[in-house]
Design a protein around this motif. Structure first.
Motif, mmCIF file in Angstrom:
data_model
loop_
_atom_site.group_PDB
_atom_site.id
_atom_site.type_symbol
_atom_site.label_atom_id
_atom_site.label_comp_id
_atom_site.label_asym_id
_atom_site.label_seq_id
_atom_site.Cartn_x
_atom_site.Cartn_y
_atom_site.Cartn_z
ATOM 1 N N ILE A 49 0.845 -1.201 0.000
ATOM 2 C CA ILE A 49 0.000 0.000 0.000
ATOM 3 C C ILE A 49 0.878 1.248 0.000
ATOM 4 C CG2 ILE A 49 -1.641 1.329 1.397
ATOM 5 C CD1 ILE A 49 -2.881 -1.359 2.217
ATOM 6 N N LEU A 50 1.925 1.225 0.796
ATOM 7 C CA LEU A 50 2.875 2.333 0.829
ATOM 8 C C LEU A 50 3.582 2.478 -0.517
ATOM 9 C CD1 LEU A 50 4.277 4.522 2.520
ATOM 10 C CD2 LEU A 50 5.908 2.786 3.228
ATOM 11 N N LEU A 82 2.301 12.813 0.078
ATOM 12 C CA LEU A 82 1.034 12.310 0.595
ATOM 13 C C LEU A 82 0.919 10.805 0.375
ATOM 14 C CD1 LEU A 82 -1.560 15.074 -0.368
ATOM 15 C CD2 LEU A 82 -0.934 14.313 1.922
ATOM 16 N N GLY A 83 1.492 10.318 -0.716
ATOM 17 C CA GLY A 83 1.514 8.872 -0.953
ATOM 18 C C GLY A 83 2.335 8.150 0.095
ATOM 19 N N TRP A 89 -4.537 3.923 -1.270
ATOM 20 C CA TRP A 89 -5.998 4.041 -1.279
ATOM 21 C C TRP A 89 -6.456 5.368 -0.710
ATOM 22 C CZ3 TRP A 89 -6.946 0.987 -4.814
ATOM 23 C CH2 TRP A 89 -6.366 -0.262 -4.899
ATOM 24 N N LYS A 90 -5.878 5.791 0.365
ATOM 25 C CA LYS A 90 -6.255 7.079 0.946
ATOM 26 C C LYS A 90 -5.817 8.228 0.035
ATOM 27 C CE LYS A 90 -6.000 5.273 5.622
ATOM 28 N NZ LYS A 90 -5.244 5.263 6.875
ATOM 29 N N LEU A 91 -4.653 8.059 -0.605
ATOM 30 C CA LEU A 91 -4.184 9.076 -1.548
ATOM 31 C C LEU A 91 -5.149 9.210 -2.719
ATOM 32 C CD1 LEU A 91 -2.043 11.067 -2.627
ATOM 33 C CD2 LEU A 91 -0.924 9.103 -3.689
ATOM 34 N N GLY A 145 -9.270 18.500 -0.815
ATOM 35 C CA GLY A 145 -9.456 17.054 -0.963
ATOM 36 C C GLY A 145 -9.069 16.314 0.298
ATOM 37 N N TYR A 146 -8.009 16.757 0.948
ATOM 38 C CA TYR A 146 -7.587 16.140 2.208
ATOM 39 C C TYR A 146 -8.617 16.404 3.311
ATOM 40 C CZ TYR A 146 -4.624 14.721 6.093
ATOM 41 O OH TYR A 146 -4.119 14.088 7.210
#
Length: 154
Positions: A49-50, A82-83, A89-91, A145-146
């Motif tokens: 994921i990271l 941010l990634g 997924w959150k990004l 967006g955040y």
């Protein structure tokens, strides 16, 4: 707590981007160090994921390079950071919100200036020329967006 720090960094960079149309490398370096330290100390992300989040950021850096900064390098570096901080997924949720708001703002601006420009002389004082080539700063939309991610997905 770390989410509020990230929000503060994004908000500060948004103001800088709006005022100067540029974000300093020192701020980006500090944010990068903070994201890496966060992942080392508190990261509970799966390595894949990271890695996916980093890959998305690297793709945006490639897009910046290929388009001659259609999306600026500073924006792409922040997406990469941010990634590292959020994972893929959150990004993607943050980017979806940011691009949706950016598209909405572009439609509103183009509509407003096309309606305002009809029937007015071309030399009118205060008339701005807005076209498809007009550039909007991306940091404010990334920040929004955040915020949408924090409000809706937590």
């Amino acid at each position: 707590m770390s989410q509020m720090v990230c929000l503060g960094i994004l908000a500060g960079m948004s103001v800088t981007d709006l005022l100067y149309r540029k974000v300093s490398g020192e701020l980006l370096a500090a944010a990068g160090i903070g994201a890496v330290i966060f992942q080392i100390c508190y990261g509970k992300c799966n390595v894949w994921i990271l890695g996916g989040g980093i890959a998305v950021g690297l793709c945006f850096l490639g897009i910046s390079r290929l388009t001659g900064e259609g999306i600026g390098y500073g924006d792409s570096i922040m997406i990469l950071l941010l990634g590292i901080y959020l994972g893929i997924w959150k990004l993607l949720i943050v980017l979806s919100g940011a691009f949706f708001l950016l598209a909405l703002a572009a439609v509103v601006l183009l509509s407003y200036y096309s309606i305002r420009g009809k029937g007015m002389a071309q030399g009118t004082v205060g008339m701005k020329k807005i076209s498809r080539k007009y550039v909007l700063p991306f940091y404010p939309f990334l920040t929004c967006g955040y915020i949408l991610y924090l409000v809706s997905w937590k």
